[in-house]
Design an enzyme around this catalytic site. Structure first.
Site, PDB file in Angstrom:
ATOM      1  N   ARG A  12       0.890  -1.144  -0.117  1.00 21.38           N
ATOM      2  CA  ARG A  12      -0.049  -0.110   0.033  1.00 21.38           C
ATOM      3  C   ARG A  12       0.729   1.101   0.013  1.00 21.38           C
ATOM      4  O   ARG A  12       2.219   1.229   0.220  1.00 21.38           O
ATOM      5  CB  ARG A  12      -1.195  -0.114   1.217  1.00 21.38           C
ATOM      6  CG  ARG A  12      -0.391   0.010   2.489  1.00 21.38           C
ATOM      7  CD  ARG A  12      -1.310  -0.170   3.755  1.00 21.38           C
ATOM      8  NE  ARG A  12      -0.562  -0.429   4.831  1.00 21.38           N
ATOM      9  CZ  ARG A  12      -0.602   0.755   5.974  1.00 21.38           C
ATOM     10  NH1 ARG A  12      -0.922   1.639   5.665  1.00 21.38           N
ATOM     11  NH2 ARG A  12       0.041   0.295   6.947  1.00 21.38           N
ATOM     12  N   GLY A  13       0.296   2.406  -0.120  1.00 17.86           N
ATOM     13  CA  GLY A  13       0.911   3.761   0.087  1.00 17.86           C
ATOM     14  C   GLY A  13       1.972   3.909  -0.819  1.00 17.86           C
ATOM     15  O   GLY A  13       1.908   3.513  -2.200  1.00 17.86           O
ATOM     16  N   ILE A  14       3.211   4.425  -0.524  1.00 14.60           N
ATOM     17  CA  ILE A  14       4.160   4.812  -1.387  1.00 14.60           C
ATOM     18  C   ILE A  14       4.850   3.608  -2.089  1.00 14.60           C
ATOM     19  O   ILE A  14       5.136   3.437  -3.285  1.00 14.60           O
ATOM     20  CB  ILE A  14       5.278   5.591  -0.665  1.00 14.60           C
ATOM     21  CG1 ILE A  14       4.860   7.157  -0.196  1.00 14.60           C
ATOM     22  CG2 ILE A  14       6.567   5.811  -1.487  1.00 14.60           C
ATOM     23  CD1 ILE A  14       5.488   7.882   0.534  1.00 14.60           C
ATOM     24  N   ARG A  34       2.459  -7.846   5.177  1.00 13.41           N
ATOM     25  CA  ARG A  34       2.243  -8.323   6.686  1.00 13.41           C
ATOM     26  C   ARG A  34       0.984  -9.145   6.973  1.00 13.41           C
ATOM     27  O   ARG A  34       0.328  -9.246   7.993  1.00 13.41           O
ATOM     28  CB  ARG A  34       2.591  -7.404   7.734  1.00 13.41           C
ATOM     29  CG  ARG A  34       3.927  -6.926   7.689  1.00 13.41           C
ATOM     30  CD  ARG A  34       4.330  -6.146   9.027  1.00 13.41           C
ATOM     31  NE  ARG A  34       3.510  -4.713   8.880  1.00 13.41           N
ATOM     32  CZ  ARG A  34       3.437  -3.956   9.827  1.00 13.41           C
ATOM     33  NH1 ARG A  34       4.196  -4.313  11.005  1.00 13.41           N
ATOM     34  NH2 ARG A  34       2.625  -3.009   9.944  1.00 13.41           N
ATOM     35  N   ASP A  48       7.974  -9.550   7.955  1.00 12.56           N
ATOM     36  CA  ASP A  48       7.808  -8.357   8.843  1.00 12.56           C
ATOM     37  C   ASP A  48       9.508  -8.083   8.635  1.00 12.56           C
ATOM     38  O   ASP A  48      10.269  -9.068   9.029  1.00 12.56           O
ATOM     39  CB  ASP A  48       7.421  -8.710  10.098  1.00 12.56           C
ATOM     40  CG  ASP A  48       7.262  -7.424  11.045  1.00 12.56           C
ATOM     41  OD1 ASP A  48       8.248  -6.727  11.025  1.00 12.56           O
ATOM     42  OD2 ASP A  48       6.304  -7.331  11.741  1.00 12.56           O
ATOM     43  N   VAL A  49       9.824  -6.996   8.347  1.00 14.34           N
ATOM     44  CA  VAL A  49      11.158  -6.670   8.513  1.00 14.34           C
ATOM     45  C   VAL A  49      12.007  -6.468   9.676  1.00 14.34           C
ATOM     46  O   VAL A  49      13.058  -6.279   9.572  1.00 14.34           O
ATOM     47  CB  VAL A  49      11.634  -5.209   7.665  1.00 14.34           C
ATOM     48  CG1 VAL A  49      11.258  -5.438   6.165  1.00 14.34           C
ATOM     49  CG2 VAL A  49      10.794  -4.003   8.377  1.00 14.34           C
ATOM     50  N   GLY A  77       8.001   1.131   6.793  1.00 16.91           N
ATOM     51  CA  GLY A  77       8.383   2.261   7.905  1.00 16.91           C
ATOM     52  C   GLY A  77       7.043   2.686   8.458  1.00 16.91           C
ATOM     53  O   GLY A  77       5.971   2.480   8.132  1.00 16.91           O
ATOM     54  N   TYR A 140      11.775   8.644  14.674  1.00 17.55           N
ATOM     55  CA  TYR A 140      11.566   8.376  13.321  1.00 17.55           C
ATOM     56  C   TYR A 140      12.687   9.002  12.658  1.00 17.55           C
ATOM     57  O   TYR A 140      13.180   8.729  11.498  1.00 17.55           O
ATOM     58  CB  TYR A 140      10.151   9.162  12.893  1.00 17.55           C
ATOM     59  CG  TYR A 140       9.781   9.070  11.447  1.00 17.55           C
ATOM     60  CD1 TYR A 140       9.335   7.947  10.866  1.00 17.55           C
ATOM     61  CD2 TYR A 140       9.871  10.268  10.611  1.00 17.55           C
ATOM     62  CE1 TYR A 140       8.963   7.804   9.504  1.00 17.55           C
ATOM     63  CE2 TYR A 140       9.515  10.048   9.404  1.00 17.55           C
ATOM     64  CZ  TYR A 140       9.077   8.899   8.818  1.00 17.55           C
ATOM     65  OH  TYR A 140       8.495   8.953   7.205  1.00 17.55           O
ATOM     66  N   ILE A 173       3.588  13.156   1.714  1.00 14.67           N
ATOM     67  CA  ILE A 173       3.056  12.546   0.659  1.00 14.67           C
ATOM     68  C   ILE A 173       1.597  11.938   1.299  1.00 14.67           C
ATOM     69  O   ILE A 173       1.617  11.648   2.125  1.00 14.67           O
ATOM     70  CB  ILE A 173       3.702  11.373   0.185  1.00 14.67           C
ATOM     71  CG1 ILE A 173       5.332  11.636   0.121  1.00 14.67           C
ATOM     72  CG2 ILE A 173       3.342  10.584  -0.948  1.00 14.67           C
ATOM     73  CD1 ILE A 173       5.577  12.652  -1.187  1.00 14.67           C
TER      74      ILE A 173
HETATM   75  P1  NDP Z   1       2.052   3.575   4.954  1.00 20.95           P
HETATM   76  O1  NDP Z   1       1.813   3.769   6.179  1.00 20.95           O
HETATM   77  O2  NDP Z   1       0.892   3.933   4.068  1.00 20.95           O
HETATM   78  O3  NDP Z   1       2.690   2.315   4.618  1.00 20.95           O
HETATM   79  C1  NDP Z   1       3.595   1.531   5.350  1.00 20.95           C
HETATM   80  C2  NDP Z   1       3.995   0.471   4.571  1.00 20.95           C
HETATM   81  O4  NDP Z   1       5.112  -0.094   5.305  1.00 20.95           O
HETATM   82  C3  NDP Z   1       2.996  -0.748   4.734  1.00 20.95           C
HETATM   83  O5  NDP Z   1       2.970  -1.361   3.480  1.00 20.95           O
HETATM   84  C4  NDP Z   1       3.256  -1.349   5.948  1.00 20.95           C
HETATM   85  O6  NDP Z   1       2.699  -2.758   5.722  1.00 20.95           O
HETATM   86  C5  NDP Z   1       4.727  -1.573   5.788  1.00 20.95           C
HETATM   87  N1  NDP Z   1       5.424  -1.580   7.088  1.00 20.95           N
HETATM   88  C6  NDP Z   1       5.436  -1.068   8.145  1.00 20.95           C
HETATM   89  N2  NDP Z   1       6.030  -1.864   9.014  1.00 20.95           N
HETATM   90  C7  NDP Z   1       6.530  -2.902   8.497  1.00 20.95           C
HETATM   91  C8  NDP Z   1       7.261  -3.920   9.106  1.00 20.95           C
HETATM   92  N3  NDP Z   1       7.747  -4.000  10.233  1.00 20.95           N
HETATM   93  N4  NDP Z   1       7.548  -4.971   8.362  1.00 20.95           N
HETATM   94  C9  NDP Z   1       7.079  -4.919   6.956  1.00 20.95           C
HETATM   95  N5  NDP Z   1       6.635  -3.754   6.538  1.00 20.95           N
HETATM   96  C10 NDP Z   1       6.070  -2.871   7.179  1.00 20.95           C
HETATM   97  O7  NDP Z   1       3.058   4.782   4.748  1.00 20.95           O
HETATM   98  P2  NDP Z   1       3.577   5.460   3.467  1.00 20.95           P
HETATM   99  O8  NDP Z   1       3.374   4.713   2.149  1.00 20.95           O
HETATM  100  O9  NDP Z   1       3.405   6.854   3.667  1.00 20.95           O
HETATM  101  O10 NDP Z   1       5.211   5.467   3.741  1.00 20.95           O
HETATM  102  C11 NDP Z   1       6.219   4.502   3.038  1.00 20.95           C
HETATM  103  C12 NDP Z   1       7.806   4.771   3.456  1.00 20.95           C
HETATM  104  O11 NDP Z   1       7.868   6.219   3.073  1.00 20.95           O
HETATM  105  C13 NDP Z   1       7.794   4.866   4.913  1.00 20.95           C
HETATM  106  O12 NDP Z   1       9.210   4.297   5.070  1.00 20.95           O
HETATM  107  C14 NDP Z   1       7.693   6.242   5.176  1.00 20.95           C
HETATM  108  O13 NDP Z   1       8.468   6.574   6.532  1.00 20.95           O
HETATM  109  C15 NDP Z   1       8.293   7.100   4.152  1.00 20.95           C
HETATM  110  N6  NDP Z   1       7.667   8.427   4.004  1.00 20.95           N
HETATM  111  C16 NDP Z   1       6.566   8.824   4.018  1.00 20.95           C
HETATM  112  C17 NDP Z   1       6.172  10.082   3.768  1.00 20.95           C
HETATM  113  C18 NDP Z   1       4.640  10.443   3.783  1.00 20.95           C
HETATM  114  O14 NDP Z   1       4.568  11.505   3.601  1.00 20.95           O
HETATM  115  N7  NDP Z   1       3.769   9.553   3.651  1.00 20.95           N
HETATM  116  C19 NDP Z   1       6.947  11.121   3.845  1.00 20.95           C
HETATM  117  C20 NDP Z   1       8.362  10.725   3.835  1.00 20.95           C
HETATM  118  C21 NDP Z   1       8.799   9.366   4.055  1.00 20.95           C
HETATM  119  P3  NDP Z   1       1.386  -3.204   6.461  1.00 20.95           P
HETATM  120  O15 NDP Z   1       0.406  -2.956   5.327  1.00 20.95           O
HETATM  121  O16 NDP Z   1       1.428  -4.398   6.790  1.00 20.95           O
HETATM  122  O17 NDP Z   1       1.153  -2.341   7.664  1.00 20.95           O
END
Ligand code: NDP
Length: 234
Positions: A12-14, A34, A48-49, A77, A140, A173
């Protein structure tokens, strides 16, 4: 040429936008999740990382499915924001374990086959906050700043083997992560962005697609902001 790609947190997400962007560019893309399952059209592995055994199992599955990982995008993250005075050690350690130690774990595992292939791309998703700092984000910001040290050290170790390691620093983002912020926090962030809009996951995906390409062969140990100008000057 299509490469074997793994994106952590690509469900999901980025991460999902990055995975789709790389798949559209003709690469074989696997994502970790996960438990949510694989997004449509992408190969998914559960990991899970924070768990080395799950990472090892995931890499083996990816290797069987599409060959050794040639492009690793360390994107997974979490945040757990609160002011330093209130931040307990468990929160600090948990965020660093997922965001920084998790990146070390997957990069180490991926580097094995990259060294054998004498080709590789490591992309670490950091944050504008890693270099500018953020109130309420000691855990963070520390984890995201740490990724710069990881990428630049890896660059010195592996740069001569056609392996690049770079950092992408997104600004604000629009994803679930920033959706948790209050309207007041979102508006305050928007006022600081010269581009006048929040970023889209695709803005990050475009940069990662370039870094994964042969055209980016001479980009080593760089920190690339994709933030609409939010962090200018670092
Ligand atoms: P989301 O919260 O939308 O998604 C986070 C993703 O990371 C999910 O796929 C989640 O999996 C996965 N994740 C979290 N913890 C773990 C773990 N322990 N093991 C495996 N997977 C894990 O975040 P974003 O898409 O917004 O962010 C993606 C990255 O970009 C992150 O590293 C974030 O810090 C970084 N970022 C984001 C910004 C923003 O404005 N959104 C700005 C700057 C950086 P699950 O679906 O299982 O929870």
């Amino acid at each position: 040429m299509g490469r074997s790609v793994l994106v952590t947190g690509g469900n999901r997400g980025i991460g999902l936008a990055i995975a789709r962007g790389l798949a559209d560019a003709g690469h074989q893309v696997a994502v970790t999740h996960r438990g949510s399952g694989a997004p449509d059209g992408l190969f998914g592995v559960q990991a899970d990382v924070t768990d080395g055994e799950q990472i090892e199992a995931a890499f083996k599955q990816v290797e069987e499915h599409q060959g050794p990982v040639e492009v690793l995008v360390s994107n997974a993250g979490i945040t757990d924001d609160t002011l330093l005075m209130r931040m307990n050690e468990e929160s600090f350690t948990r965020v660093v374990d997922a965001n920084l130690t998790g990146a070390y774990r997957v990069a180490k595992r991926a580097s094995r086959s990259m060294l054998r292939a004498k080709w590789g791309r490591l992309v670490f998703i950091s944050s504008v906050v890693g270099l500018s700092g953020g109130a309420g984000q000691v855990n963070y910001a520390a984890s995201k700043a740490g990724l710069v040290g990881v990428a630049r050290s890896v660059t010195r170790e592996l740069g001569s083997r056609n392996i690049t390691a770079n950092v992408v620093s997104p600004g604000f983002i629009d994803t679930d992560m920033t959706g948790e912020l209050s309207e007041q926090q979102r508006e305050a962030a928007l006022a600081q962005i010269p581009a006048g809009r929040y970023g889209r996951p695709e803005d990050i995906a475009n940069m990662v697609r370039f870094l994964a390409s042969d055209e980016a062969a001479y980009v080593n140990g760089a920190v690339l902001p994709v933030d609409g100008g939010l962090g200018m000057g670092h």
